[in-house]
Design an enzyme around this catalytic site. Structure first.
Site, PDB file in Angstrom:
ATOM      1  N   HIS A 197      52.421  42.582  51.233  1.00  0.00           N
ATOM      2  CA  HIS A 197      52.644  42.638  52.434  1.00  0.00           C
ATOM      3  C   HIS A 197      51.895  43.230  53.317  1.00  0.00           C
ATOM      4  O   HIS A 197      51.613  43.149  54.606  1.00  0.00           O
ATOM      5  CB  HIS A 197      54.082  42.320  52.646  1.00  0.00           C
ATOM      6  CG  HIS A 197      54.613  41.057  52.452  1.00  0.00           C
ATOM      7  ND1 HIS A 197      56.121  40.872  51.978  1.00  0.00           N
ATOM      8  CD2 HIS A 197      54.354  39.960  52.338  1.00  0.00           C
ATOM      9  CE1 HIS A 197      56.297  39.637  51.858  1.00  0.00           C
ATOM     10  NE2 HIS A 197      54.999  38.949  52.079  1.00  0.00           N
ATOM     11  N   ARG A 357      30.092  34.851  43.898  1.00  0.00           N
ATOM     12  CA  ARG A 357      29.738  35.692  42.761  1.00  0.00           C
ATOM     13  C   ARG A 357      31.004  35.617  41.990  1.00  0.00           C
ATOM     14  O   ARG A 357      32.180  35.646  42.581  1.00  0.00           O
ATOM     15  CB  ARG A 357      29.776  37.221  43.213  1.00  0.00           C
ATOM     16  CG  ARG A 357      29.520  38.124  41.900  1.00  0.00           C
ATOM     17  CD  ARG A 357      28.968  39.344  42.538  1.00  0.00           C
ATOM     18  NE  ARG A 357      30.464  40.268  42.886  1.00  0.00           N
ATOM     19  CZ  ARG A 357      30.631  41.533  43.438  1.00  0.00           C
ATOM     20  NH1 ARG A 357      29.028  42.039  43.518  1.00  0.00           N
ATOM     21  NH2 ARG A 357      31.768  42.100  43.677  1.00  0.00           N
ATOM     22  N   ARG A 488      29.995  55.760  41.732  1.00  0.00           N
ATOM     23  CA  ARG A 488      30.256  55.413  43.409  1.00  0.00           C
ATOM     24  C   ARG A 488      31.667  56.209  43.994  1.00  0.00           C
ATOM     25  O   ARG A 488      31.926  56.243  45.066  1.00  0.00           O
ATOM     26  CB  ARG A 488      30.544  54.150  43.551  1.00  0.00           C
ATOM     27  CG  ARG A 488      29.190  53.536  43.273  1.00  0.00           C
ATOM     28  CD  ARG A 488      29.257  51.831  43.019  1.00  0.00           C
ATOM     29  NE  ARG A 488      29.943  51.279  44.258  1.00  0.00           N
ATOM     30  CZ  ARG A 488      30.222  49.825  44.404  1.00  0.00           C
ATOM     31  NH1 ARG A 488      29.548  48.766  43.237  1.00  0.00           N
ATOM     32  NH2 ARG A 488      30.682  49.240  45.371  1.00  0.00           N
ATOM     33  N   CYS A 525      22.455  42.629  48.933  1.00  0.00           N
ATOM     34  CA  CYS A 525      23.797  42.462  49.422  1.00  0.00           C
ATOM     35  C   CYS A 525      24.833  43.865  49.268  1.00  0.00           C
ATOM     36  O   CYS A 525      25.732  43.583  49.526  1.00  0.00           O
ATOM     37  CB  CYS A 525      24.394  41.266  48.697  1.00  0.00           C
ATOM     38  SG  CYS A 525      24.545  41.668  46.825  1.00  0.00           S
TER      39      CYS A 525
END
Ligand code: PEP
Ligand code: MG
Length: 599
Positions: A197, A357, A488, A525
């Site tokens: 929520h 994707r 990353r 992308c």
């Protein structure tokens, strides 16, 4: 010191500001070991004069406050969000919660512990529900319980005193509403799911948010922020792409493409409406000053991101990351639920291309309903298309849902496989597509089948890959991670995660040449495509389309229109020969300044 923490996109948009750490009352209490300390850390100090309310009085009061918050939202035209708090008001006075707490109190527990234990018991049962939406409501129960505890203790919710990025392990949904308007620039959570929520409320209120940012609190602590009062760390949240960057104040050295300290401060004073990319100036398609077309597409983390994509003038969707449909659930979404999501995006884009994707799960995006065991190196494990070997049903069902959605809308979708490393991977993907289409929409036109180039092996084999697919899409985020062997998610390696590294650019060039040789489109992308410097270099290298979060489209459109294609090609050639990333960025900056000073 700066660092980027990867996360799951939960509410689109970008914002920056001082990090404000939300410490839940229970955790603050455990840390201090004393109820009075806990109360102070939680907000206002407890009243020493007024007698403490009983559990029943406290639950009534909590229910009343929640109803009032709901009424406020409803009056502001936010009926859907009001329902969330209405539901919490019902939970607060739920006889089973109240009775369970009173039983525990009668058995000797302190009222606060009695409420927490009763709520935890109910929440645990709900969390085990097979219905993911029901399971996600467990946090509502715990949220309500903490509100009841605050009533008992006479404390209030701690809130930031100036516009901030709220950082927390998890955040009660009601807190997002209760923190005064304008004080929450963005939300970054170490846990949570996009279906919780708090994420729904953040989206509704237009507050950028990310969830499941593993390591976020540790990264924050390493920069010196210990509690909600510190403001010595700046946080930059990208709720569309899914990451948070933290920077110590005074450092000034924000990672590439993100505002440095001063820029972050100006973003703060301007408020959340001014995203880091600035207002989208200009309209129309992506092209250079001399008319070379570079279509600008949108990356979507959620079907809801379509509105922002259309507003920004996206010429299509270059990457619909579908993981949001799968994460935070105990079972995979049904084909019907998936088809509805894909249909909404395809219908909104009309005849513009939409690249969907297939779910890039596994690695740091794990879900409990896949068969894989835990892995020591998840980034190098069974993720993306590799899942199709052990859990073939997952992508097959997803492709069937895409086929049905495309058939219903009457368009030809572009489907994309993540984490392609070998020719076998694309052959497998094609075979899955053929099976799914034959099953779901026999006789219908097949989709355009593409492969992401985000594993260096795929770039090195791009010439062979290109003849097996209809298009290639370069994922510069993972391509950089794998080319530089720099996780990353590891903040300390942020300098190595810059995709303008010449080594990465050489892989991009190989891919572009391979696509060009057989005449298939090659797009990009990753985050780099949405950074002005990155967009220029990629366009110069011959990348045909650039896909980015909608908020970046305006600034990339503007910078492209300020340069000419021969200059971009010269920039790209120089970048390929450059010794390091800093040199590439310097070259790009130089071109922008020369071009903008031209009459
Ligand atoms: C990429 O790796 O560049 C990419 C676009 O995919 P993701 O960021 O979702 O891994
Ligand atoms: Mg990737």
């Amino acid at each position: 010191m700066t660092g980027r923490v990867l996360a799951i996109p939960a509410a689109p948009g970008r914002a920056a500001g001082p990090a404000w750490l939300h410490v839940p009352a229970a955790a603050a209490g455990q840390a201090s070991g004393a109820s009075a300390d806990r109360a102070t850390a939680a907000g206002t100090a407890p009243s020493t004069r007024a007698p403490r309310p009983t559990i029943r009085e406290a639950t009534d009061e909590a229910g009343h406050v929640l109803s009032e918050l709901a009424a406020g939202l409803r009056a502001a035209g936010r009926a859907d969000e009001a329902e969330i708090l209405d539901a919490q008001a019902v939970i607060a006075v739920d006889p089973s919660l109240v009775a369970a707490a009173e039983r525990r109190e009668a058995a000797g527990a302190a009222p606060v512990e009695a409420v927490r234990e009763a709520a935890a018991g109910i929440a645990a049962r709900i969390a085990a529900s097979a219905n993911p939406r029901t399971a996600a409501r467990a946090s509502d129960i715990l949220d309500v319980a903490e509100r009841v505890v605050r009533v008992i203790e006479g404390t209030t919710l701690p809130v930031p005193t100036r516009p901030s990025v709220v950082v927390a392990r998890d955040l009660p949904p009601s807190a997002v509403v209760e923190i005064p308007a304008g004080m929450v620039l963005a939300v970054a959570l170490e846990e949570g799911s996009p279906t919780a929520h708090v994420a729904i409320l953040a989206r509704a209120l237009g507050i950028p948010a990310v969830v499941a940012a593993a390591g976020l609190l540790e990264a924050l602590a390493s920069l010196g922020t210990a509690d909600g009062t510190d403001a010595d760390v700046l946080a930059y949240v990208d709720g569309s792409a899914g990451w948070v960057t933290l920077a110590a104040v005074g450092d000034g050295a924000a990672p590439a493409g993100e505002p440095a300290g001063a820029a972050v401060h100006s973003t703060i004073s301007a408020g959340p409406a001014v995203a880091a990319g600035g207002p989208a100036a200009g309209v129309g398609p992506g092209m250079t000053a001399d008319g070379h077309r570079v279509p600008l597409l949108a990356n979507l983390g959620w079907p809801d991101d379509m509105a922002a994509a259309l507003d920004a003038g996206a010429e299509g969707v270059g990457l619909f990351r579908t993981e949001s449909l799968f994460l935070g659930r105990t079972a995979s979404p049904s084909e019907e639920v998936q088809a509805a999501a894909y249909r909404s995006v395809l219908a909104a884009m009309g005849d513009r291309p939409v690249v969907i994707r297939i779910a890039d799960l596994g690695g740091d995006r794990s879900v409990p309903y896949l068969s894989g065991a835990s892995e020591a190196n998840p980034g190098l494990g069974v993720r993306g298309i590799r899942l199709a070997r052990g859990d073939r049903w997952l992508h097959l069902a997803q492709l069937r849902a895409i086929a049905r959605a495309a058939d219903a809308v009457g368009v030809r979708p572009w489907v994309l496989a993540p984490m392609v490393a070998t020719l076998d991977d694309v052959d497998l993907f094609r075979e899955l597509c053929a099976a799914a289409w034959a099953d779901a929409t026999p006789g219908a036109e097949m989709p355009l089948v593409g492969a992401m180039v985000e594993v260096p092996a795929a770039a090195l084999m791009a010439d062979a890959l290109a003849s097996r697919v209809d298009y290639l899409s370069i994922g510069t985020n993972d391509l950089t991670q794998y080319a530089l062997a720099a996780d990353r998610g590891v903040a300390a390696l942020a300098p190595l995660q810059d995709a303008l590294n010449p080594a990465v650019l050489r892989l991009v060039r190989m891919t572009v040449e391979a696509g060009g040789a057989v005449g298939i489109p090659v797009g990009a992308c990753g985050v780099l495509a949405g950074e002005p410097d990155g967009a220029l270099v990629l366009a110069g290298l011959g990348v045909g389309t650039l896909s980015m979060e909608p908020a970046s489209i305006g600034r990339v459109r503007d910078v492209l229109r300020s340069v000419r294609i021969p200059d971009l090609e010269a920039l790209a050639e120089a970048a390929l020969r450059a010794p390091d990333t800093a040199t590439v960025r310097g070259l790009a900056a130089e071109l922008v300044s020369v071009s903008s000073s031209r009459p």
